[in-house]
Design a protein around this motif. Structure first.
Motif, PDB file in Angstrom:
ATOM      1  N   VAL A 177      -3.624  35.043  41.907  1.00  0.00           N
ATOM      2  CA  VAL A 177      -5.069  34.806  41.979  1.00  0.00           C
ATOM      3  C   VAL A 177      -5.625  35.322  43.316  1.00  0.00           C
ATOM      4  O   VAL A 177      -4.993  35.168  44.344  1.00  0.00           O
ATOM      5  N   ASP A 178      -6.809  35.905  43.247  1.00  0.00           N
ATOM      6  CA  ASP A 178      -7.402  36.457  44.473  1.00  0.00           C
ATOM      7  C   ASP A 178      -8.330  35.426  45.137  1.00  0.00           C
ATOM      8  O   ASP A 178      -9.347  35.054  44.555  1.00  0.00           O
ATOM      9  N   TYR A 179      -7.937  34.961  46.303  1.00  0.00           N
ATOM     10  CA  TYR A 179      -8.742  33.968  47.027  1.00  0.00           C
ATOM     11  C   TYR A 179      -9.498  34.574  48.210  1.00  0.00           C
ATOM     12  O   TYR A 179     -10.127  33.868  48.976  1.00  0.00           O
ATOM     13  N   THR A 180      -9.414  35.876  48.343  1.00  0.00           N
ATOM     14  CA  THR A 180      -9.930  36.538  49.544  1.00  0.00           C
ATOM     15  C   THR A 180     -11.373  36.170  49.865  1.00  0.00           C
ATOM     16  O   THR A 180     -11.694  35.813  51.006  1.00  0.00           O
ATOM     17  N   SER A 181     -12.218  36.200  48.830  1.00  0.00           N
ATOM     18  CA  SER A 181     -13.644  35.994  49.119  1.00  0.00           C
ATOM     19  C   SER A 181     -13.925  34.567  49.579  1.00  0.00           C
ATOM     20  O   SER A 181     -14.698  34.340  50.506  1.00  0.00           O
TER      21      SER A 181
END
Lengths: 326, 303
Positions: free
Chosen positions: A36-40
């Protein structure tokens, strides 16, 4: 910088505490779920954390500034030395009584040039705090500092001192070995050192204990530090006859870096990372390093004798008095 | 534990201090002091002095003739700058210098009282303009500039005025090629001037280094008490450090040290004799011998 779980927060740091913990949680989750992309959301949180940090140091009362200067996570002398100097070699002992662990010092390279760096050192945990005597030096600490300054002078190397002390140690043995004389001698000799001297208040600057390694061509204060003749607590106990007036004493003493700069008692204030130096050791060390390199360059251009005269004249102007017509 | 002596009971020939024993021979009918303040009979102020050390009572005149030293126990009473000037300068002749330098309440400091008010009170109480006076004159024919603190003026505290007067005295000494002596009697830095008072340690030390460059002798005389910022600057920086007998001299005060080490301090701790033993003084000189001793010293520096 201390890891999240050991990180300590002062009362007025509460607003950042929540954000800081949220951020740490998200980072933890992100690590566990690489798919899962949590970057933002991480970026968003980091941004608001930065904003909050900025807010906190904007409206500090003098007493809060004192508290910040004593923050348990704050970088001490060795933390700066590690980040600012290369090839540092520490020297020990006053060649007389013993080695005082509350003051450290040695040669190292700053931007490729040898400097003598000397500073109060506080402990980073309970055991070390005792060993370092909470940054309260004994006479042998001041005499070690003087020995190192003379060594620097002999080999024509500039001296940089870092001040961070709640005061010189008020013990019985300190008196036997001449605490007053040790400090007086240092002040006197620092006035006459033939090499450039820069002093930086990196935390607490209390009284003679601070001035004992604090006389220089340039005296700087980090933004969230204080420097005056007595700690607000002791001032409260003597002048108000109560320990409860430390906040008022802190206000009355006008001890913040902003005040001290406006009085002309210090030459420059060095900005700290938002929220205080403990938020980013690297950034704090780097901005201080840049100022030091710039000032050393300026000071080296001045002939030694002129530099000493300037130094004495600078201090001679300090004070406020009037000369009335008789 | 020794019981406190009970004079009433003793007078009655009783050992016990019981109420019964007392009431048998003496009974107080009216309670408290009934004499009104206006009717109070008082000895004029300043006629008699009692030695705080041995309780010996003598007239002020007698004490003055003895240079304010107790004739019985040699206790050195605390005296002011002008008394010292009169004791030390030939024929009590000297020129007072820089008396026009006055304090300014730049910070508008206020603790239990505003600093301004403290100053006003000190002016009217002492008739002095600050906690240090400078006198120039001759001592057994030798030129000498003396800076002397006054403990009555806000505890002889080191503030901007003291710093500036010492700075000016150093310049004056250099200009007139005269030796300098500073008589310290101070509780330390003047807190009401905050960091400005701290910087006086640096200021005075810097100026003294100029005196040193001019190869003029600097004599420091520590009297009771000499503490804090004074000790951590000019008081300990003499070419010769002298003290009066029994003076208390130190950096931190005894109360603070006691609180730190949580033990009682040994008798004589921080006394002149203690400092002498630990190597911070060259000599302890009785006030009566001070003038001759100084003259002898000044001769040695000169010849």
């Amino acid at each position: 910088m201390p890891q999240f779980k050991q990180r300590q927060f002062l009362d007025f740091e509460k607003p950042v505490k929540e954000l800081f913990e949220q951020l740490a949680q998200i980072k933890e989750i992100a690590e566990k779920n690489p798919t899962v992309d949590y970057t933002s959301s991480i970026q968003q949180l980091e941004q608001s954390l930065l904003e909050r940090r900025k807010e906190i140091t904007k409206h500090l009362t003098p007493w809060q500034q004192v508290q910040l200067s004593r923050h348990p996570d704050r970088p001490y002398t060795n933390a700066y030395i590690k980040r600012m100097l290369t090839d540092y070699i520490e020297f020990f002992g006053d060649r007389n009584v013993r080695d005082d662990k509350a003051i450290v010092g040695g040669f190292g390279l700053l931007d490729g040039e040898t400097v003598m760096i000397i500073g109060h050192q506080k402990g980073i945990n309970t055991k070390m705090r005792q060993l370092r005597n909470f940054g309260m030096a004994n006479p042998e600490g001041y005499r070690k500092a003087l020995r190192l300054m003379r060594l620097a002078e002999k080999f024509n190397k500039p001296v940089i001192t870092f001040i961070d002390t709640p005061g010189a140690f008020p013990g019985a043995e300190a008196e036997e070995r001449g605490q007053g004389e040790a400090i007086a001698r240092n002040i006197y000799e620092m006035m006459r050192l033939k090499v450039p001297v820069i002093c930086v208040i990196i935390g607490e600057g209390a009284s003679g204990g601070a001035l004992g390694i604090g006389v220089g061509d340039k005296v700087l204060m980090l933004q969230n530090t204080w420097y005056t003749v007595i700690s607000p607590e002791n001032c409260s106990s003597i002048l108000w006859r109560s320990w409860e007036k430390k906040e008022v004493a802190a206000e009355q003493l006008k001890l913040t870096s902003t005040d001290m700069k406006s009085f002309g008692l210090v030459d420059e204030v060095v900005e700290e990372p938002y929220g205080g130096a403990h938020w980013n050791y690297e950034e704090a060390a780097e901005s201080l390093k840049q100022v030091l390199v710039r000032l050393l360059k300026e000071l080296k251009k001045i002939p030694a004798e002129e530099r000493i005269n300037n130094r004495i004249n600078k201090y001679s102007k300090m004070g406020f008095w009037e000369e009335v017509e008789e | 534990m020794q019981h406190e002596e009970d004079f009433d009971a003793n007078l009655a020939g009783e050992d016990k201090s019981s109420e019964e024993a007392k009431s048998r021979w003496f009974k107080r009918i009216k309670k408290g002091i009934t004499t009104s303040t206006a009717e109070k009979k008082e000895a004029p102020d300043g006629l008699w002095m009692k030695c705080p050390n041995c309780k010996y009572t003598c007239t002020v005149l007698e004490l003055k003739e003895n240079l304010f030293v107790c004739p019985k126990c040699n206790y050195h009473h605390r005296i002011g700058s002008h008394e010292y000037f009169n004791i030390l300068f030939d024929n009590q002749e000297y020129e007072e210098l820089f008396d026009n330098v006055r304090s300014v309440d730049f910070l508008q400091f206020k603790d239990l009282k505003p600093y301004n008010k403290r100053l006003e009170e000190a002016y009217s109480k002492t008739g002095l303009n600050d906690s240090l006076s400078v006198g120039a004159g001759k001592l057994h024919g030798h030129d000498l500039v003396i800076c002397c603190s006054d403990f009555n003026f806000i505890g002889g505290s080191l503030g901007s005025v003291m710093g500036e007067k010492i700075a000016k005295a150093v310049d004056y000494a250099i200009e007139h090629q005269s030796p300098l002596m500073i008589i310290s009697k101070s509780g330390g830095a003047r807190m009401m001037e905050s960091a400005f008072s701290l910087m006086q340690l640096a200021k005075t030390s810097g100026k003294l280094s100029q005196l040193s460059d001019a190869k003029l002798p600097y004599i420091s005389l520590c009297t009771d008490p000499t503490y804090g910022g004074t000790t951590a600057s000019f008081a300990m920086l003499g070419d010769v450090n002298i003290a009066e007998p029994g003076a208390m001299i130190g950096f931190a005060g005894p109360r603070v040290i006691k609180e730190t080490i949580k033990k009682d301090l040994p008798a004589g701790f921080q006394s002149s004799e203690f400092l002498m033993d630990h190597g911070f003084l060259d000599c302890i000189v009785d006030r009566k011998e001070l003038k001759d001793k100084l003259a002898a010293l000044l001769t040695l520096f000169k010849s």
